[in-house]
Design a protein around this motif. Structure first.
Motif, PDB file in Angstrom:
ATOM      1  N   ARG A 390       5.208   2.794   1.942  1.00 42.53           N
ATOM      2  CA  ARG A 390       3.834   2.219   1.599  1.00 42.53           C
ATOM      3  C   ARG A 390       3.445   1.362   2.784  1.00 42.53           C
ATOM      4  O   ARG A 390       2.208   1.537   3.190  1.00 42.53           O
ATOM      5  N   ASP A 394      -0.011   2.457   5.014  1.00 46.36           N
ATOM      6  CA  ASP A 394      -1.213   1.185   5.080  1.00 46.36           C
ATOM      7  C   ASP A 394      -1.490   1.272   6.704  1.00 46.36           C
ATOM      8  O   ASP A 394      -2.573   1.174   6.984  1.00 46.36           O
ATOM      9  N   HIS A 442      -1.331   4.980  -3.119  1.00 45.97           N
ATOM     10  CA  HIS A 442      -0.702   3.758  -3.408  1.00 45.97           C
ATOM     11  C   HIS A 442      -0.038   3.928  -5.017  1.00 45.97           C
ATOM     12  O   HIS A 442       0.994   3.354  -5.207  1.00 45.97           O
TER      13      HIS A 442
END
Length: 648
Positions: A390, A394, A442
């Motif tokens: 994650r 990002d 996500h």
């Protein structure tokens, strides 16, 4: 049910059963006129969300007024029960009241579960009978229903469904509710309510009669300081949320937090006497808060832009050291996809090369995330692996090298992930090329996280949430690559993703049980008299077969509805979609033909069948009529009628 003029907001309301256009016009009027100092839709939010916010606000406003504007508690409870009945009708597809006619459009478009709306009604009913709160747990328990559902509804409207964001939202919403309680002590006393936890007051030597008598002294000051301190802790706990959402919503969320903290500061600067005075935050102060928030976000955006332009971060623009160039990255994505031997990879060849590359990038990323959730037996190691993916994702998308541990920003872990440098440049390029929202990926990671900790699903709604994350997101991302112009395409893509996942769940029910997971809803097991242990037998029982037939019917309905997507995507992508839907529906048909004998060898299609489907997809005519594989309808009827009768 409601008498004419019984509450003020009945003005301008159209008649029950009105058109969606009339209903939406009314909810907009209500949201923009009812409170002169409060506009529920911030001008910062995307315009496409405005009407949805109006619709949700109208529901909340009506529920609140039914609870607070009706003087007699018994009558208020009667009206709240009526309102819940209207909510049930809305979710059953037969809305009547204009608010629910409008809300139905939002519920469908944003796939919002009923629970947050129903939870709000619990709080309004509680207000009719509970006027005192003995301790902190009681106050926080009230906030679970009075405040937290609002934050969750906002997240649903903006496309966020993961548990972590919901947890942070709950902290912020509870903090906002508490700040309002401490601000409104005098107002609440006027209507006979005290939200201050009485045990906290007692610690400082204050009794209920002292509060009712509005006796302000040092004891109350000490009490208020404690209440404010605990509320600030909750604001701090929820503050990372504003950095985990899209930019314009981020500004709104940060403004909510800053506004709540400003209320606490106003209580402090006015001497804590909320027994006799209500401190407020003036419009000049509100404007200053907004200005500081906007400046902060603009400066952050500029810093990210400078980093990208200088090549410091931003895959797809200038890859950082150690990452492959785009051509090499796409080639590695194809290698990962080829190695998987998935049904999805066969469909890639029916697309033009740019779209083929895009699907390969998506599939490679999803494969690596799935591997991170499956490797080894250490739960905490798997969770760390997903957290790293994650954070790496990002960083690639935003250029910000940091992650969130739930309470604060932390540096991104230094050790590279297998596949990170190879896959992310192509993935980010695909997202930019096809205007794909980062939240889809996500949510996909959130689905992998669910698989680590959630072993059962009480209701189909909860299972549907999981299926959206692990399969609906796949449908949404693929549809962006396929190309579409009609927004209905995204809803249909989610339905097909859910149908694919239900097919896999029915096929793998025995193997999943051996891995400690039961995906079929507990409410359905109860309906058919099946226990989880039945999935561990050597052969499916009659009850299990009836249950699987019921779930199969659900999947067929989703296939039939979702097949309309074929006509909404670009012509050069229809062969690929046709192949995917035809292959998975054929797999479900095979399971049905075998009378759900899925406890032995895994049900598969033969290689010859797959090649035949590929030929039809490449050279045949693609229509909604032939996209689904034909079913053995005689076999389906043999057990299907009784199955549906038992299911009610």
């Amino acid at each position: 049910m409601l008498l004419p003029g019984e509450i003020d907001i009945t003005r301008h309301a159209p008649e029950p059963g009105c058109s969606a256009e009339e209903a939406q016009k009314y909810t907009k009027w209500l949201a923009t006129h009812h409170y002169e100092n409060f506009n529920i839709v911030s001008w910062l939010l995307p315009k496409a969300l405005h009407q949805h916010f109006y619709n949700v606000y109208a529901y909340c406003r009506w529920a609140d007024d039914l609870g607070d504007e009706v003087p007699e508690a018994a009558r208020a409870l009667e009206l709240l029960a009526w309102w819940e009945h209207e909510l049930d009708a809305c979710y059953e597809g037969r809305p009547s009241h204009p608010v629910f006619v409008a809300l139905r459009e939002t519920v469908i478009a944003k796939d919002i579960p009923k629970q947050p709306f129903a939870d709000l009604l619990k709080a309004f009913r509680q207000d009719q009978s509970v006027k005192r709160y003995p301790n902190w747990d009681a106050v926080l328990g009230y906030c679970v229903y009075s405040a937290n559902p609002v934050g969750r509804l906002v997240l649903y409207l903006c496309g966020y469904r993961d548990q972590e964001r919901q947890r942070l939202s709950d902290a912020t919403c509870t903090a906002l509710q508490l700040a309002n309680f401490w601000q409104d002590v005098s107002r609440d006393l006027d209507i006979g309510r005290i939200y201050i936890p009485l045990d906290a007051a007692a610690v400082h030597g204050l009794s209920e009669s002292d509060i009712v008598g509005r006796r302000f002294d040092d004891r109350y000051v000490r009490l208020m300081k404690e209440l404010i301190a605990r509320t600030r802790e909750l604001f701090a706990e929820g503050s990372p949320l504003s950095k985990m959402v899209d930019g314009r919503l981020s500004v709104d969320l940060e403004m909510f937090t800053r506004g709540g903290l400003a209320v606490l500061s106003a209580i402090e600067t006015t001497g804590y006497d909320t027994l006799n005075h209500r401190p407020s935050v003036g419009k000049v102060k509100q404007a200053a808060l907004l200005g500081r928030t906007l400046v902060k976000h603009l400066m952050n955006a500029e810093a990210i832009a400078v980093e990208k332009s200088s090549g410091v971060a931003g895959a797809g623009l200038a890859a950082p050291d150690g990452r492959l160039n785009l051509a090499e990255s796409y080639e590695e994505c194809h290698r990962i996809a080829r190695a998987s031997r998935s049904n999805f990879y066969y469909a890639f060849f029916l697309l033009p090369k740019p779209k083929r590359d895009g699907l390969a990038a998506l599939y490679a990323f999803m494969r690596l995330v799935d591997d991170a959730a499956d490797e080894g037996a250490d739960l905490s190691a798997k969770q760390r692996g997903l957290a790293k993916w994650r954070a790496a994702f990002d960083e690639a998308v935003t250029g910000q090298s940091q992650a969130f541990d739930g309470t604060a920003a932390i540096p991104l872990a230094g050790e590279p992930l297998y596949g990170e440098a190879e896959v992310l440049p192509a993935l980010v390029d695909t997202m930019q090329r096809y205007k794909m929202a980062a939240r889809y990926l996500h949510d996909l990671i959130s689905g992998a996280e669910m698989d680590l900790t959630v072993q059962t699903y009480p209701t189909f709604d909860r299972l549907r949430e999981y299926c959206y994350r692990v399969a609906g997101t796949v449908g949404l991302t693929c549809t962006h690559v396929f190309g579409f112009r009609d927004a209905r395409a995204l809803d249909l893509a989610e339905k097909l993703g859910l149908a694919f996942q239900l097919t896999n769940i029915v096929r793998d029910v025995h193997e999943d049980y051996k891995l400690g997971r039961v995906y079929l809803p507990e409410e359905d097991l109860l309906r058919y008299g099946v226990s989880a242990e039945d999935f561990g037998r050597s052969e499916a029982t009659l009850g299990v077969r009836e249950l699987l037939r019921f779930e199969s019917e659900r999947a067929w309905q989703l296939y039939e509805e979702g097949s309309a997507l074929l006509g909404l995507i670009d012509a050069d992508s229809r062969g690929a979609l046709w192949l995917l839907v035809h292959t998975y529906s054929a797999l479900l048909g095979r399971i049905e033909f075998l009378d759900f004998a899925v406890f032995g060898a895994r049900v598969r299609l033969t290689k010859a069948e797959k090649m035949m489907f590929i030929a039809k997809a490449r050279f045949g005519r693609h229509t909604e009529e032939n996209i689904l594989e034909k079913r053995d309808r005689d076999r389906r009827r043999a057990g299907g009628t009784g199955s549906r009768r038992r299911a009610g």
